[in-house]
Design a protein around this motif. Structure first.
Motif, PDB file in Angstrom:
ATOM      1  N   ALA A   9       0.837  -1.191   0.000  1.00  0.00           N
ATOM      2  CA  ALA A   9       0.000   0.000   0.000  1.00  0.00           C
ATOM      3  C   ALA A   9       0.872   1.241   0.000  1.00  0.00           C
ATOM      4  CB  ALA A   9      -0.921   0.006   1.216  1.00  0.00           C
ATOM      5  N   VAL A  10       0.537   2.166  -0.865  1.00  0.00           N
ATOM      6  CA  VAL A  10       1.283   3.407  -1.003  1.00  0.00           C
ATOM      7  C   VAL A  10       0.485   4.533  -0.360  1.00  0.00           C
ATOM      8  CG1 VAL A  10       1.672   5.154  -2.783  1.00  0.00           C
ATOM      9  CG2 VAL A  10       2.644   2.879  -3.048  1.00  0.00           C
ATOM     10  N   THR A  11       1.175   5.416   0.343  1.00  0.00           N
ATOM     11  CA  THR A  11       0.452   6.506   0.996  1.00  0.00           C
ATOM     12  C   THR A  11       1.381   7.651   1.367  1.00  0.00           C
ATOM     13  OG1 THR A  11      -1.070   7.053   2.783  1.00  0.00           O
ATOM     14  CG2 THR A  11       0.782   5.647   3.346  1.00  0.00           C
ATOM     15  N   HIS A  12       0.765   8.842   1.529  1.00  0.00           N
ATOM     16  CA  HIS A  12       1.515   9.874   2.227  1.00  0.00           C
ATOM     17  C   HIS A  12       0.851  10.126   3.578  1.00  0.00           C
ATOM     18  CE1 HIS A  12      -1.485  12.167  -0.152  1.00  0.00           C
ATOM     19  NE2 HIS A  12      -1.624  12.810   1.002  1.00  0.00           N
ATOM     20  N   ASP A  13      -0.089   9.217   3.912  1.00  0.00           N
ATOM     21  CA  ASP A  13      -0.889   9.334   5.119  1.00  0.00           C
ATOM     22  C   ASP A  13      -0.306   8.446   6.218  1.00  0.00           C
ATOM     23  OD1 ASP A  13      -2.795   9.205   7.093  1.00  0.00           O
ATOM     24  OD2 ASP A  13      -4.402   8.486   5.792  1.00  0.00           O
ATOM     25  N   GLU A  14      -0.001   9.042   7.351  1.00  0.00           N
ATOM     26  CA  GLU A  14       0.651   8.287   8.427  1.00  0.00           C
ATOM     27  C   GLU A  14      -0.255   7.213   9.023  1.00  0.00           C
ATOM     28  OE1 GLU A  14       2.520  10.629  11.350  1.00  0.00           O
ATOM     29  OE2 GLU A  14       3.965  11.464   9.933  1.00  0.00           O
ATOM     30  N   GLN A  15      -1.557   7.378   8.821  1.00  0.00           N
ATOM     31  CA  GLN A  15      -2.509   6.403   9.352  1.00  0.00           C
ATOM     32  C   GLN A  15      -2.194   4.992   8.855  1.00  0.00           C
ATOM     33  OE1 GLN A  15      -6.494   7.164   8.073  1.00  0.00           O
ATOM     34  NE2 GLN A  15      -7.424   5.926   9.672  1.00  0.00           N
ATOM     35  N   LEU A  16      -1.788   4.908   7.600  1.00  0.00           N
ATOM     36  CA  LEU A  16      -1.515   3.610   6.996  1.00  0.00           C
ATOM     37  C   LEU A  16      -0.320   2.912   7.627  1.00  0.00           C
ATOM     38  CD1 LEU A  16      -2.364   4.084   3.289  1.00  0.00           C
ATOM     39  CD2 LEU A  16      -2.188   1.834   4.289  1.00  0.00           C
ATOM     40  N   VAL A  17       0.599   3.710   8.147  1.00  0.00           N
ATOM     41  CA  VAL A  17       1.829   3.163   8.707  1.00  0.00           C
ATOM     42  C   VAL A  17       1.550   2.289   9.928  1.00  0.00           C
ATOM     43  CG1 VAL A  17       4.013   3.808   9.815  1.00  0.00           C
ATOM     44  CG2 VAL A  17       3.250   5.009   7.756  1.00  0.00           C
ATOM     45  N   GLU A  18       0.518   2.686  10.699  1.00  0.00           N
ATOM     46  CA  GLU A  18       0.179   1.928  11.909  1.00  0.00           C
ATOM     47  C   GLU A  18      -0.182   0.485  11.599  1.00  0.00           C
ATOM     48  OE1 GLU A  18      -3.048   3.996  13.830  1.00  0.00           O
ATOM     49  OE2 GLU A  18      -2.115   5.926  13.336  1.00  0.00           O
ATOM     50  N   TYR A  19      -0.684   0.229  10.406  1.00  0.00           N
ATOM     51  CA  TYR A  19      -1.147  -1.107  10.045  1.00  0.00           C
ATOM     52  C   TYR A  19      -0.077  -1.939   9.345  1.00  0.00           C
ATOM     53  CZ  TYR A  19      -5.853   0.294  11.289  1.00  0.00           C
ATOM     54  OH  TYR A  19      -6.956   0.706  11.972  1.00  0.00           O
ATOM     55  N   ALA A  20       1.071  -1.336   9.066  1.00  0.00           N
ATOM     56  CA  ALA A  20       2.079  -1.999   8.242  1.00  0.00           C
ATOM     57  C   ALA A  20       2.945  -2.960   9.050  1.00  0.00           C
ATOM     58  CB  ALA A  20       2.970  -0.951   7.584  1.00  0.00           C
ATOM     59  N   ASP A  21       3.340  -4.068   8.420  1.00  0.00           N
ATOM     60  CA  ASP A  21       4.366  -4.929   9.005  1.00  0.00           C
ATOM     61  C   ASP A  21       5.743  -4.335   8.740  1.00  0.00           C
ATOM     62  OD1 ASP A  21       2.658  -7.124   9.845  1.00  0.00           O
ATOM     63  OD2 ASP A  21       2.322  -7.435   7.706  1.00  0.00           O
ATOM     64  N   ARG A  22       5.839  -3.627   7.640  1.00  0.00           N
ATOM     65  CA  ARG A  22       7.117  -3.079   7.222  1.00  0.00           C
ATOM     66  C   ARG A  22       6.846  -1.778   6.472  1.00  0.00           C
ATOM     67  NH1 ARG A  22      10.455  -4.866   3.215  1.00  0.00           N
ATOM     68  NH2 ARG A  22       9.039  -6.498   2.538  1.00  0.00           N
ATOM     69  N   VAL A  23       7.706  -0.797   6.664  1.00  0.00           N
ATOM     70  CA  VAL A  23       7.554   0.490   5.995  1.00  0.00           C
ATOM     71  C   VAL A  23       8.779   0.750   5.119  1.00  0.00           C
ATOM     72  CG1 VAL A  23       7.322   2.990   6.306  1.00  0.00           C
ATOM     73  CG2 VAL A  23       6.140   1.421   7.864  1.00  0.00           C
ATOM     74  N   VAL A  24       8.529   1.141   3.896  1.00  0.00           N
ATOM     75  CA  VAL A  24       9.604   1.496   2.975  1.00  0.00           C
ATOM     76  C   VAL A  24       9.418   2.966   2.639  1.00  0.00           C
ATOM     77  CG1 VAL A  24      10.475   1.164   0.628  1.00  0.00           C
ATOM     78  CG2 VAL A  24       9.814  -0.825   2.005  1.00  0.00           C
ATOM     79  N   GLU A  25      10.472   3.758   2.812  1.00  0.00           N
ATOM     80  CA  GLU A  25      10.363   5.178   2.525  1.00  0.00           C
ATOM     81  C   GLU A  25      11.101   5.541   1.245  1.00  0.00           C
ATOM     82  OE1 GLU A  25      12.044   7.903   5.359  1.00  0.00           O
ATOM     83  OE2 GLU A  25      10.770   9.546   4.648  1.00  0.00           O
ATOM     84  N   LEU A  26      10.423   6.299   0.406  1.00  0.00           N
ATOM     85  CA  LEU A  26      11.034   6.780  -0.830  1.00  0.00           C
ATOM     86  C   LEU A  26      11.274   8.284  -0.725  1.00  0.00           C
ATOM     87  CD1 LEU A  26       9.027   5.187  -3.814  1.00  0.00           C
ATOM     88  CD2 LEU A  26      11.418   4.764  -3.228  1.00  0.00           C
ATOM     89  N   VAL A  27      12.458   8.711  -1.109  1.00  0.00           N
ATOM     90  CA  VAL A  27      12.740  10.132  -1.241  1.00  0.00           C
ATOM     91  C   VAL A  27      13.457  10.319  -2.573  1.00  0.00           C
ATOM     92  CG1 VAL A  27      14.005  12.113  -0.321  1.00  0.00           C
ATOM     93  CG2 VAL A  27      12.891  10.526   1.252  1.00  0.00           C
ATOM     94  N   ASP A  28      12.893  11.150  -3.429  1.00  0.00           N
ATOM     95  CA  ASP A  28      13.464  11.375  -4.759  1.00  0.00           C
ATOM     96  C   ASP A  28      13.777  10.067  -5.481  1.00  0.00           C
ATOM     97  OD1 ASP A  28      13.277  14.091  -4.382  1.00  0.00           O
ATOM     98  OD2 ASP A  28      15.341  14.300  -3.640  1.00  0.00           O
ATOM     99  N   GLY A  29      12.876   9.106  -5.398  1.00  0.00           N
ATOM    100  CA  GLY A  29      13.040   7.870  -6.135  1.00  0.00           C
ATOM    101  C   GLY A  29      13.974   6.867  -5.510  1.00  0.00           C
TER     102      GLY A  29
END
Ligand SMILES: Nc1ncnc2c1ncn2[C@@H]1O[C@H](COP(=O)(O)OP(=O)(O)O)[C@@H](O)[C@H]1O
Ligand SMILES: [Mg+2]
Length: 225
Positions: free
Chosen positions: A201-221
């Motif tokens: 799931a892709v988001t700029h919404d922090e709400q989604l992060v709470e449900y994630a098993d893992r978070v991947v952050e992209l900055v400038d690709g």
């Protein structure tokens, strides 16, 4: 499939767009992997390459360089037809704007991705999926007779009709209020365990992060985590 393989894997993926004489590098040397039964959330500011990455994972777009693997298959050199076939059998999509056809009922919308398949139990499966997302009493409603959250649940049911291994969601709560977004996230989380799929799931919404098993952050690709 062995969990160490990854149901989807990107290796060294770069995606460049040519805009006149300007080259935009939407993805830069991205490595990524998702397993069945996990929810990976991709975060990053607008323009950081999130949708491009989801489109590459979903075989809607091909990388400029690097490789894409689905289970054990290297699909990087697949033809357009082969990619379409792979996409149909492996991937389900959920979009921010729902993308439901307005003239069709909920159950017809859910059936749609399986119309090319000569299965007789298509309708039964669509009904079952709608019941599972809590819409058993809304089968014959058209999208304009449904709330935003109900539309997104129809979209989730539709994403599951072909029994995918991967469900991709681009800003799935972007058009919903916080509380409705929460129920959609619970729905997506349930997929991991009930359907044993990988959810990305892709988001700029922090709400989604709470449900994630893992978070991947992209900055400038680029992946920063
Ligand atoms: N089809 C395209 N043609 C040219 N540039 C594009 C195209 N798609 C995306 N981009 C550019 O690639 C970068 C990443 O875009 P995108 O993946 O949509 O980011 P996000 O989803 O994180 O907002 C942006 O600079 C965007 O303008
Ligand atoms: Mg985007």
């Amino acid at each position: 499939m062995g969990s160490q393989v990854g149901v989807v894997r990107l290796a060294g993926v770069t995606k460049r767009y040519q805009n006149g004489d300007e080259t935009i590098e939407a993805l830069a040397d991205v490595d990524f992997r998702a397993e069945r039964g996990e929810m990976v959330t991709v975060i990053g500011p607008s323009g950081s390459g999130k949708s491009t990455m989801l489109n590459v994972i979903g075989l809607l777009d091909t990388p400029t360089t690097g490789t894409v693997r689905i289970q054990t298959r290297d699909v990087t050199a697949f033809t357009e037809d082969e990619l379409t076939e792979e996409r149909r059998s492996v991937i389900g999509f959920v979009f921010q704007e729902f993308h439901l056809l307005p003239m069709l009922t909920a159950v017809e919308n859910v059936e749609l991705p399986s119309m090319w398949e000569p299965t007789v139990d298509r309708r039964d499966r669509a009904v079952d999926l709608l019941r599972r997302v809590g819409l058993g009493d809304r089968l014959d409603h058209t999208p304009d007779e449904l709330s935003g959250g109900q539309r997104q649940r129809v979209a989730i049911a539709r994403a599951l009709i072909n029994e995918p291994d991967i469900v991709l969601a681009d800003e799935p709560t972007g058009n919903l209020d916080r509380e409705t977004g929460e129920t959609i996230l619970e729905e997506l989380t349930a997929l991991q365990t009930n359907e044993n799929v990988a959810v990305v799931a892709v988001t700029h919404d922090e709400q989604l992060v709470e449900y994630a098993d893992r978070v991947v952050e992209l900055v400038d690709g680029r992946v920063t985590t």
